[in-house]
Structures are given as C-alpha cells and as structure tokens.
Design an enzyme around this catalytic site. Structure first.
Site, PDB file in Angstrom:
ATOM      1  N   ASN A 128     -20.162  58.996  58.676  1.00  0.00           N
ATOM      2  CA  ASN A 128     -20.918  57.792  58.307  1.00  0.00           C
ATOM      3  C   ASN A 128     -20.500  56.612  59.179  1.00  0.00           C
ATOM      4  OD1 ASN A 128     -22.038  59.292  56.225  1.00  0.00           O
ATOM      5  ND2 ASN A 128     -20.708  58.431  54.649  1.00  0.00           N
ATOM      6  N   ASN A 137      -9.963  56.197  51.178  1.00  0.00           N
ATOM      7  CA  ASN A 137     -10.989  57.140  50.730  1.00  0.00           C
ATOM      8  C   ASN A 137     -10.394  58.197  49.796  1.00  0.00           C
ATOM      9  OD1 ASN A 137     -13.901  57.256  51.345  1.00  0.00           O
ATOM     10  ND2 ASN A 137     -13.239  56.781  53.423  1.00  0.00           N
ATOM     11  N   GLY A 186     -17.552  41.087  46.407  1.00  0.00           N
ATOM     12  CA  GLY A 186     -17.148  40.729  47.758  1.00  0.00           C
ATOM     13  C   GLY A 186     -15.842  41.390  48.150  1.00  0.00           C
ATOM     14  N   ASP A 207     -17.868  52.977  53.552  1.00  0.00           N
ATOM     15  CA  ASP A 207     -18.008  53.329  54.968  1.00  0.00           C
ATOM     16  C   ASP A 207     -18.814  52.251  55.689  1.00  0.00           C
ATOM     17  OD1 ASP A 207     -16.700  55.728  54.356  1.00  0.00           O
ATOM     18  OD2 ASP A 207     -18.599  56.721  53.900  1.00  0.00           O
TER      19      ASP A 207
END
Length: 330
Positions: free
Chosen positions: A40, A168, A233, A261
């Site tokens: 990605n 991740n 944010g 990503d």
C-alpha cells in the site's frame, strides 16, 4: 536503477474483497486486488511521483504474477523481487461493511514471503534509496524475516539513510503479546521516524498519554514520534518541537483498512520533500482520510492533483464553517 527515493519490503498478498455487505462466510461475489501494508505504501508513494522499490519473495504461481503486474502498473520498481518454486503467494479475504472494521481472514502461513532471509539480502537493492520504510509485520512471519528486517534497518542507518517505522501490530501473527511488544519495540528503536497509532503505542509502552509515549521513545534515541489519533488527527514530538495537527473529515467512511498506510505515504513524501513535521503530518492526515473513503486497501491513495484538490476543498469548508464554530464557542 539509481536515485530511488524510497525502498520498502514485506509481504504483498492477493486480496479478495466481498462486493456486498454481509458476513464473510456468506459472501459469494468478490473482487480481486493487491494488498499488504508495505505494498500500500509503495503504491501510494509512487502515485505521488516519487521513485520507490519493493523487495519481497513471491510464489512462482498465478497470484505472484498478478502481484508483479499490479506493482508494475503502479510504476513500483520490482527488480528486487524474488520467486520461490517451493512456497506459494499469500492471500486474504475481506468482508464488506457499511460501518466499522471488516472481517479479514489470512491465508499466508509458510508463504514465499515468510521465507525471506539473509540469504536473499542484497545491499544494492537498499542502498540505492535515500529512505527506508519498514513495518512490524515481516518480523511476525518468521525468525528469518525478523533477522532480515533487523539487518536491513541497521544497514540503512549505517549508510546514513533515514528510516521510518510503522508497528502495524498484528497480534494474531505473534505467539504471544510479550514477544510482540519486545520485538517491535526493539525495531522501533532503530528508526528515525516512528509512526504508531495511539492504541498500538499504548500496547507497546503501557502508557496512555501521547506526550508520555513520545517522551518514552525520544529517550530511546528516535528523532521523531508521530502518534495517529484516528479521525481527530495526530500528535507529534521531536527533540525541538511538538504539536497537534487536526484530521481531515472524510465525506463517507467506507473501509478503514489502509488509513495508517495512507498516513505513512503522506508523511514520508512530505519529509523527503523537505517540508516541516507539521506539514508532513497534515498531508498524512489528508491521505488517511482519503483512504477510508474507498473500498480497497489502496484505492484511496491519491495522485498529486487529487490530493491537492481534497486538501484545498477541506480548507474552504473549514473557513465556511468558522462563523458557526465561533458562535457555538461564545
């Protein structure tokens, strides 16, 4: 192949995602696409007209051929991709949802990418790039992949390259939480820019406040910490500055997969263009918002024109909403 901006590595997969909102086991109609966190990012970086290379190992099968063709269509450099005749390419299936997170099932155990090892390491594949983006996923796949990750990150740092790292976290891929936390943190310490989500950072440190989390990692020698706060944010801190950058409002949330990503794409591309940390975070927020408005894992990754139009439109909408917000605050 010279003058690369970014290199990344990991496990790309073929994704079959349901065309209709229903439980995954009941779905009969699927579309096919390229998936994988690092893929990605590679495609997103390329769409912003930067030169990016992707390193991995694929099975010598139809899925592997599909992935190579998909990466080539995105103008991602694939010269460093290896093929295995004894292991297959991984895949996943994903449900379609109208809100919240989709069901995802992986079929990647003993995949070709999980066999990536130091025997496959080529210094030239990495040193040609000025920036490395890594994630915590490869280290969860096998010991060989973990050693490969460690070596690549150390190699790039030794050669004066910048390194970004997105944890991740994929708990289902790890044998236990402690192993995951210890391993991912040690990798994070090797990076220059650490880009966790808030819940990930809380899992990795046991701390809750973004400022405390940032201080923890700054003390480990990381130069820049950016903590993603979802639609609100992101908070950032370096040794010299800190701040909060509000998020962008998506027109409609279709699929939340790939938002992080997208953030990495915005942040890395801005950093390599010499923009300030706050500007880099701002672009990251914008691409993260675009990502959740699309069904595929990378469908929302914009080109320059789409990105600029979205950011400008949001700015105009914020200005238009200003009188209402001010009257509510009075």
């Amino acid at each position: 192949m010279t003058n690369l901006d970014v290199v990344t590595f990991g496990e790309p997969m073929v994704m079959f995602y349901a065309n209709h909102p229903e439980p995954l086991h009941a779905a009969n109609s699927f579309s096919r696409a390229l998936a994988g966190a690092e893929a990605n990012v590679a495609c997103g970086i390329s769409r912003l007209d930067l030169q990016v290379s992707y390193i991995t190992k694929l099975g010598n099968d139809s899925f592997g051929k599909f992935i190579i063709e998909a990466l080539n269509r995105e103008n991602v450099h694939t010269n460093g991709i290896l093929f295995s005749n004894s292991h297959s390419t991984g895949m996943l299936m994903k449900s379609k949802v109208l809100q919240g997170d989709p069901e995802v099932e992986y079929f990647r155990k003993n995949s070709a990418a999980s066999t990536l090892s130091m025997n496959d390491f080529s210094k030239a594949d990495f040193t040609k790039a000025r920036h490395l983006h890594a994630t915590g996923i490869p280290s969860a796949l096998s010991n060989d992949c973990h050693h490969f990750t460690q070596n690549v990150m150390n190699h790039m740092k030794t050669h004066g390259k910048s390194v970004s790292f997105d944890p991740n976290l994929r708990p289902s891929l790890w044998k236990d939480k402690k192993t995951m936390v210890d391993t991912v943190n040690k990798l994070a310490y090797l990076s220059d820019q650490f880009l966790p989500g808030l819940s990930e950072a809380q899992t990795l440190t046991g701390l809750t406040n973004p400022k405390d989390i940032a201080d923890y990692y700054l003390a480990k020698g990381i130069k820049t910490i950016v903590i993603k706060l979802g639609p609100e944010g992101a908070y950032y801190k370096t040794g010299q500055e800190e701040g909060f950058v509000p998020g962008y409002k998506p027109n409609q949330v279709i699929d939340t997969v790939g938002a992080g990503d997208g953030f990495a794409v915005g942040f890395i591309s801005s950093y390599l263009e010499g923009k300030s940390i706050s500007e880099a975070v701002k672009r990251g927020n914008a691409i993260g918002a675009l990502q959740v408005m699309s069904p595929g894992d990378m469908d929302g990754m914009p080109n320059r024109k789409t990105l600029e139009e979205f950011m400008q439109q949001q700015q105009l909408e914020n200005i238009a909403d200003l009188p209402t917000r001010l009257s509510q605050e009075i």
